[in-house]
Write a protein that holds these residues in place. Structure first.
Motif, PDB file in Angstrom:
ATOM      1  N   ASN A  38       0.867  -1.170   0.000  1.00  0.00           N
ATOM      2  CA  ASN A  38       0.000   0.000   0.000  1.00  0.00           C
ATOM      3  C   ASN A  38       0.905   1.222   0.000  1.00  0.00           C
ATOM      4  O   ASN A  38       1.423   1.627   1.042  1.00  0.00           O
ATOM      5  CB  ASN A  38      -0.895  -0.002   1.239  1.00  0.00           C
ATOM      6  N   TYR A  64     -11.872   1.144   5.585  1.00  0.00           N
ATOM      7  CA  TYR A  64     -10.481   1.091   5.126  1.00  0.00           C
ATOM      8  C   TYR A  64     -10.286   0.123   3.951  1.00  0.00           C
ATOM      9  O   TYR A  64     -10.740  -1.010   3.983  1.00  0.00           O
ATOM     10  CB  TYR A  64      -9.506   0.771   6.264  1.00  0.00           C
ATOM     11  N   PHE A  65      -9.628   0.662   2.943  1.00  0.00           N
ATOM     12  CA  PHE A  65      -9.263  -0.053   1.717  1.00  0.00           C
ATOM     13  C   PHE A  65     -10.450  -0.338   0.786  1.00  0.00           C
ATOM     14  O   PHE A  65     -10.271  -0.975  -0.241  1.00  0.00           O
ATOM     15  CB  PHE A  65      -8.496  -1.353   2.009  1.00  0.00           C
ATOM     16  N   SER A  72      -8.734  11.118   8.917  1.00  0.00           N
ATOM     17  CA  SER A  72      -9.210   9.998   9.747  1.00  0.00           C
ATOM     18  C   SER A  72      -9.805  10.413  11.077  1.00  0.00           C
ATOM     19  O   SER A  72      -9.685   9.702  12.071  1.00  0.00           O
ATOM     20  CB  SER A  72      -8.073   8.994   9.986  1.00  0.00           C
ATOM     21  N   GLU A  94      -5.148   8.068  11.889  1.00  0.00           N
ATOM     22  CA  GLU A  94      -4.592   6.986  11.086  1.00  0.00           C
ATOM     23  C   GLU A  94      -3.860   5.940  11.919  1.00  0.00           C
ATOM     24  O   GLU A  94      -3.714   4.795  11.495  1.00  0.00           O
ATOM     25  CB  GLU A  94      -3.638   7.566  10.041  1.00  0.00           C
ATOM     26  N   ALA A 111      -8.199   1.945  12.954  1.00  0.00           N
ATOM     27  CA  ALA A 111      -7.578   2.096  11.640  1.00  0.00           C
ATOM     28  C   ALA A 111      -6.584   0.966  11.366  1.00  0.00           C
ATOM     29  O   ALA A 111      -6.539   0.409  10.257  1.00  0.00           O
ATOM     30  CB  ALA A 111      -6.876   3.454  11.549  1.00  0.00           C
ATOM     31  N   TYR A 128      -8.543  -2.604  10.854  1.00  0.00           N
ATOM     32  CA  TYR A 128      -9.186  -2.754   9.552  1.00  0.00           C
ATOM     33  C   TYR A 128      -8.173  -2.740   8.412  1.00  0.00           C
ATOM     34  O   TYR A 128      -8.355  -3.437   7.405  1.00  0.00           O
ATOM     35  CB  TYR A 128     -10.230  -1.657   9.344  1.00  0.00           C
ATOM     36  N   SER A 129      -7.116  -1.970   8.558  1.00  0.00           N
ATOM     37  CA  SER A 129      -6.099  -1.926   7.509  1.00  0.00           C
ATOM     38  C   SER A 129      -5.406  -3.271   7.345  1.00  0.00           C
ATOM     39  O   SER A 129      -5.234  -3.767   6.228  1.00  0.00           O
ATOM     40  CB  SER A 129      -5.065  -0.831   7.814  1.00  0.00           C
ATOM     41  N   ASN A 159      -8.129  -5.946   6.054  1.00  0.00           N
ATOM     42  CA  ASN A 159      -8.624  -5.719   4.698  1.00  0.00           C
ATOM     43  C   ASN A 159      -7.526  -5.768   3.646  1.00  0.00           C
ATOM     44  O   ASN A 159      -7.767  -6.208   2.515  1.00  0.00           O
ATOM     45  CB  ASN A 159      -9.366  -4.388   4.634  1.00  0.00           C
ATOM     46  N   LEU A 160      -6.320  -5.343   3.993  1.00  0.00           N
ATOM     47  CA  LEU A 160      -5.221  -5.452   3.033  1.00  0.00           C
ATOM     48  C   LEU A 160      -4.930  -6.918   2.734  1.00  0.00           C
ATOM     49  O   LEU A 160      -4.688  -7.295   1.575  1.00  0.00           O
ATOM     50  CB  LEU A 160      -3.978  -4.753   3.575  1.00  0.00           C
ATOM     51  N   TYR A 218       3.002  -3.647   9.806  1.00  0.00           N
ATOM     52  CA  TYR A 218       2.127  -2.954  10.761  1.00  0.00           C
ATOM     53  C   TYR A 218       2.590  -3.176  12.196  1.00  0.00           C
ATOM     54  O   TYR A 218       2.498  -2.267  13.035  1.00  0.00           O
ATOM     55  CB  TYR A 218       0.682  -3.420  10.581  1.00  0.00           C
TER      56      TYR A 218
END
Length: 291
Positions: free
Chosen positions: A135, A182-183, A212, A218, A223, A226-227, A230-231, A257
């Motif tokens: 990303n 997110y995403f 955000s 962020e 955040a 979900y990032s 979902n990524l 992350y």
């Protein structure tokens, strides 16, 4: 007709500021309130009686809430639908400039600057590579807004502000509600580009963003959760790899992350990474449990 769908979840003053910024634009505004608990819906009804207000009984997330507004905009005959987070403010003339750049496109986002420093870029496009699980950093982040003048193609639109022609919605469909938050913009952009529709940025159209605010920033636990989840979902959906490649990519995403959480010295963020990984593995999508 251009319909602007403003998604509201708490953040009452942000929603009012967003609506005020649309006052001089040739748009029909629709506010979708995602079960706010701060009186947002009531104040919008009082201060903007001409704006259509849709109240959801529960928080449907970004994708679900926006889809409610998109469906209503199409019912009203919109030729374009402008999706706006409630924590953005639209600069004068931006809507017409987005529409002018939208011919033949799947979606167009404006140049997005920091609300606290409106001459500094937050988003001027972004790369997104599902095969690598990458990303990419926003194009132009931290640079002077004046450097960006030409309409350009980008990998992903930005859900904080993106205009979608009706033809794009007919071809690509709505946002993926399984992602919740997110995403969704990246996933929709992937579908658009696979359908042969370019995604663009129109720098002459500007929007200021508080970044955000609705989820706490962020770096908030929501955040991050979900990032991560979902990524992982999107990369495996759009760029399947063999067993080794899949686990390598999963490891890269989770460790990236986790490293950010460790550097911030925030244990709650590390737990959010773990929960995102756990729910991805369990295929628990929709509204998650980031905390």
């Amino acid at each position: 007709m251009i319909a602007a769908v403003v998604l509201s979840w708490n953040g009452r003053e942000d929603t009012l500021a967003c609506l005020r910024s649309l006052a001089g634009e040739a748009v029909d505004a629709i506010v979708v309130d995602n079960a706010s608990e701060d009186g947002s819906a009531e104040v919008v009804e009082q201060q903007f009686p001409a704006v259509e207000l849709i109240r959801n009984d529960v928080n449907l997330g970004y994708a679900g809430g926006m889809n409610v507004g998109i469906r209503r905009a199409l019912e009203r005959g919109a030729d374009h639908v402008l999706l706006l987070n409630n924590d953005v403010e639209v600069e004068p003339g931006a809507v017409a400039k987005l529409a002018a750049a939208a011919e033949g496109a799947g979606a167009v986002s404006p140049l997005i600057t920091f609300a606290a420093n409106p001459e500094t870029v937050w988003y001027a496009g972004a790369s997104f590579d599902p095969r690598r699980g990458y990303n990419g950093r926003h194009r132009g982040l931290g640079r002077p807004a004046a450097e960006f003048t030409e309409v350009a193609e980008t990998d992903r639109a930005c859900g904080a502000a993106m205009l979608i022609p009706r033809a794009g919605l007919d071809e690509v469909g709505l946002l993926d509600e399984e992602l919740f938050a997110y995403f969704e913009d990246a996933e929709w952009s992937l579908r658009a580009r696979r359908a042969g529709l370019p995604v663009r940025v129109a720098p002459s159209a500007r929007v200021r963003h508080k970044v955000s605010a609705s989820t706490g920033g962020e770096g908030s636990e929501a955040a991050i959760y979900y990032s991560v989840r979902n990524l992982l979902v999107i990369t495996e959906r759009y760029a399947p790899l063999g067993r080794f490649g899949t686990w390598r990519r999963r490891t890269v995403i989770v460790l990236a992350y986790a490293a950010q959480a460790l550097l911030a010295r925030r244990p709650t963020r590390l737990r959010a990474v773990a929960r995102g990984w756990r729910d991805f593995n369990a295929r628990r999508l929709g509204a998650g449990r980031p905390g």
